[in-house]
Scaffold this motif. Structure first.
Motif, PDB file in Angstrom:
ATOM      1  N   ASP A 144      -4.252  -4.369  49.782  1.00  0.00           N
ATOM      2  CA  ASP A 144      -5.242  -3.639  50.424  1.00  0.00           C
ATOM      3  C   ASP A 144      -5.496  -2.413  49.444  1.00  0.00           C
ATOM      4  O   ASP A 144      -6.228  -1.516  49.845  1.00  0.00           O
ATOM      5  CB  ASP A 144      -4.649  -3.053  51.745  1.00  0.00           C
ATOM      6  N   GLY A 145      -4.994  -2.538  48.301  1.00  0.00           N
ATOM      7  CA  GLY A 145      -4.941  -1.355  47.374  1.00  0.00           C
ATOM      8  C   GLY A 145      -3.860  -0.692  47.074  1.00  0.00           C
ATOM      9  O   GLY A 145      -2.821  -1.205  47.402  1.00  0.00           O
ATOM     10  N   PRO A 146      -4.064   0.614  46.435  1.00  0.00           N
ATOM     11  CA  PRO A 146      -2.832   1.325  45.867  1.00  0.00           C
ATOM     12  C   PRO A 146      -2.090   1.632  47.373  1.00  0.00           C
ATOM     13  O   PRO A 146      -2.778   2.156  48.313  1.00  0.00           O
ATOM     14  CB  PRO A 146      -3.142   2.395  45.209  1.00  0.00           C
ATOM     15  N   ALA A 147      -0.884   1.695  47.396  1.00  0.00           N
ATOM     16  CA  ALA A 147       0.011   2.130  48.224  1.00  0.00           C
ATOM     17  C   ALA A 147       1.242   3.005  47.591  1.00  0.00           C
ATOM     18  O   ALA A 147       1.374   2.873  46.575  1.00  0.00           O
ATOM     19  CB  ALA A 147       0.583   0.977  48.991  1.00  0.00           C
ATOM     20  N   GLU A 148       2.106   3.214  48.475  1.00  0.00           N
ATOM     21  CA  GLU A 148       3.504   3.977  47.957  1.00  0.00           C
ATOM     22  C   GLU A 148       4.523   3.030  48.422  1.00  0.00           C
ATOM     23  O   GLU A 148       4.678   2.620  49.599  1.00  0.00           O
ATOM     24  CB  GLU A 148       3.334   5.492  48.745  1.00  0.00           C
ATOM     25  N   THR A 149       5.878   3.395  47.541  1.00  0.00           N
ATOM     26  CA  THR A 149       6.959   2.592  48.059  1.00  0.00           C
ATOM     27  C   THR A 149       7.914   3.655  47.639  1.00  0.00           C
ATOM     28  O   THR A 149       7.654   4.399  46.625  1.00  0.00           O
ATOM     29  CB  THR A 149       7.216   1.548  47.674  1.00  0.00           C
ATOM     30  N   THR A 150       9.312   3.776  48.265  1.00  0.00           N
ATOM     31  CA  THR A 150      10.287   4.778  47.784  1.00  0.00           C
ATOM     32  C   THR A 150      11.557   3.999  47.275  1.00  0.00           C
ATOM     33  O   THR A 150      11.680   2.902  47.461  1.00  0.00           O
ATOM     34  CB  THR A 150      10.791   5.631  49.011  1.00  0.00           C
ATOM     35  N   THR A 151      12.292   4.724  46.744  1.00  0.00           N
ATOM     36  CA  THR A 151      13.563   4.309  46.278  1.00  0.00           C
ATOM     37  C   THR A 151      14.413   3.728  47.480  1.00  0.00           C
ATOM     38  O   THR A 151      15.078   2.617  47.450  1.00  0.00           O
ATOM     39  CB  THR A 151      14.501   5.477  45.632  1.00  0.00           C
ATOM     40  N   ALA A 152      14.584   4.430  48.636  1.00  0.00           N
ATOM     41  CA  ALA A 152      14.917   4.076  49.918  1.00  0.00           C
ATOM     42  C   ALA A 152      14.643   2.666  50.262  1.00  0.00           C
ATOM     43  O   ALA A 152      15.311   1.761  50.593  1.00  0.00           O
ATOM     44  CB  ALA A 152      14.704   4.838  51.032  1.00  0.00           C
ATOM     45  N   GLU A 153      13.217   2.324  50.200  1.00  0.00           N
ATOM     46  CA  GLU A 153      12.687   1.020  50.689  1.00  0.00           C
ATOM     47  C   GLU A 153      13.048   0.036  49.567  1.00  0.00           C
ATOM     48  O   GLU A 153      13.243  -1.227  49.996  1.00  0.00           O
ATOM     49  CB  GLU A 153      11.187   1.171  50.681  1.00  0.00           C
ATOM     50  N   LEU A 154      13.160   0.212  48.280  1.00  0.00           N
ATOM     51  CA  LEU A 154      13.255  -0.651  47.299  1.00  0.00           C
ATOM     52  C   LEU A 154      14.828  -1.097  46.933  1.00  0.00           C
ATOM     53  O   LEU A 154      15.006  -2.263  46.695  1.00  0.00           O
ATOM     54  CB  LEU A 154      12.695  -0.108  45.692  1.00  0.00           C
ATOM     55  N   PHE A 155      15.705  -0.098  47.256  1.00  0.00           N
ATOM     56  CA  PHE A 155      16.989  -0.299  46.785  1.00  0.00           C
ATOM     57  C   PHE A 155      18.005  -0.175  47.877  1.00  0.00           C
ATOM     58  O   PHE A 155      19.271  -0.901  47.779  1.00  0.00           O
ATOM     59  CB  PHE A 155      17.688   0.832  45.885  1.00  0.00           C
ATOM     60  N   SER A 156      17.828   0.238  49.331  1.00  0.00           N
ATOM     61  CA  SER A 156      18.637   0.406  50.176  1.00  0.00           C
ATOM     62  C   SER A 156      19.333  -1.176  50.750  1.00  0.00           C
ATOM     63  O   SER A 156      18.217  -2.101  51.226  1.00  0.00           O
ATOM     64  CB  SER A 156      18.365   1.192  51.404  1.00  0.00           C
ATOM     65  N   GLY A 157      20.724  -1.395  50.717  1.00  0.00           N
ATOM     66  CA  GLY A 157      21.045  -2.410  51.117  1.00  0.00           C
ATOM     67  C   GLY A 157      20.948  -3.714  50.053  1.00  0.00           C
ATOM     68  O   GLY A 157      21.020  -4.731  50.649  1.00  0.00           O
ATOM     69  N   LYS A 158      20.424  -3.443  48.987  1.00  0.00           N
ATOM     70  CA  LYS A 158      20.101  -4.745  48.267  1.00  0.00           C
ATOM     71  C   LYS A 158      20.851  -4.576  46.671  1.00  0.00           C
ATOM     72  O   LYS A 158      20.983  -3.345  46.491  1.00  0.00           O
ATOM     73  CB  LYS A 158      18.476  -4.564  47.724  1.00  0.00           C
ATOM     74  N   THR A 159      20.758  -5.622  45.992  1.00  0.00           N
ATOM     75  CA  THR A 159      21.030  -5.562  44.643  1.00  0.00           C
ATOM     76  C   THR A 159      19.763  -5.806  44.024  1.00  0.00           C
ATOM     77  O   THR A 159      19.025  -6.663  44.130  1.00  0.00           O
ATOM     78  CB  THR A 159      22.135  -6.740  44.300  1.00  0.00           C
ATOM     79  N   VAL A 160      19.549  -5.034  42.949  1.00  0.00           N
ATOM     80  CA  VAL A 160      18.258  -4.800  42.349  1.00  0.00           C
ATOM     81  C   VAL A 160      18.340  -4.586  40.772  1.00  0.00           C
ATOM     82  O   VAL A 160      19.259  -3.721  40.373  1.00  0.00           O
ATOM     83  CB  VAL A 160      17.146  -3.796  42.974  1.00  0.00           C
ATOM     84  N   VAL A 161      17.914  -5.379  39.977  1.00  0.00           N
ATOM     85  CA  VAL A 161      17.796  -5.228  38.503  1.00  0.00           C
ATOM     86  C   VAL A 161      16.616  -4.357  38.274  1.00  0.00           C
ATOM     87  O   VAL A 161      15.219  -4.801  38.889  1.00  0.00           O
ATOM     88  CB  VAL A 161      17.681  -6.460  37.822  1.00  0.00           C
ATOM     89  N   LEU A 162      16.821  -3.187  37.779  1.00  0.00           N
ATOM     90  CA  LEU A 162      15.485  -2.257  37.420  1.00  0.00           C
ATOM     91  C   LEU A 162      15.580  -2.252  35.931  1.00  0.00           C
ATOM     92  O   LEU A 162      16.332  -1.843  35.328  1.00  0.00           O
ATOM     93  CB  LEU A 162      15.700  -0.925  38.075  1.00  0.00           C
TER      94      LEU A 162
END
Length: 161
Positions: free
Chosen positions: A20-38
């Motif tokens: 739908d186009g540009p949107a926002e996401t936060t560190t909380a949404e991306l990393f909470s409760g997950k293992t992430v390689v950044l």
């Protein structure tokens, strides 16, 4: 102060491209409760970033996930439109989240900014990679030598998982 292993990531908001186009996401949404390689690059489409750093993560995305990683993300001090074009041009779309940190707010909060004014690029991010578990940095690999992507590359992350 530079972030280090054991520290929690700062709260930040990124721009991402959606259907739908540009949107926002936060560190909380991306990393909470997950293992992430950044991992971070000084600039999308720049030679080392485009030809050496990103391709390893695209190529090994399935192998990285098979080691218990929920998500892989790349961040750069570029706008959301550049990051979207880079995702499509690199075959990384759908494999990696492309996060735009256009004003370098997240990068500065980490203490990992790079003054690339001498190259006409202004404030950018140092090249790094990290493994993040539930918002906490477990490993951090900051590249010491400009133009290289070895300490922060996919092979090193695979060794650390």
């Amino acid at each position: 102060m530079t972030i280090k292993a054991g520290d929690k990531l700062p709260d930040a908001t990124f721009k991402i491209m959606t259907a739908d186009g540009p949107a926002e996401t936060t560190t909380a949404e991306l990393f909470s409760g997950k293992t992430v390689v950044l991992f971070a690059v000084p600039g999308a489409f720049t030679p080392t970033c485009h030809l050496n750093h990103l391709p390893g993560f695209v190529e090994h995305a399935d192998t990285i996930r098979a080691k218990g990683v929920d998500d892989i993300a790349v961040v750069s001090v570029n706008d959301v439109f550049v990051m979207d074009a880079w995702a499509k041009a690199s075959s990384g779309a759908g494999k990696i989240h492309f996060l735009a940190d256009g004003s370098a707010d997240f990068t500065k909060a980490l203490g990992l900014e790079l003054d690339a004014s001498g190259f006409g690029m202004g404030v950018r991010s140092k090249r790094y990679s990290m493994i993040v578990e539930d918002g906490v940095v477990k490993t951090l690999n900051v590249e010491d030598t400009p133009g290289t992507a070895e300490a922060s590359g996919a092979a090193e992350i695979l060794n650390q998982l």
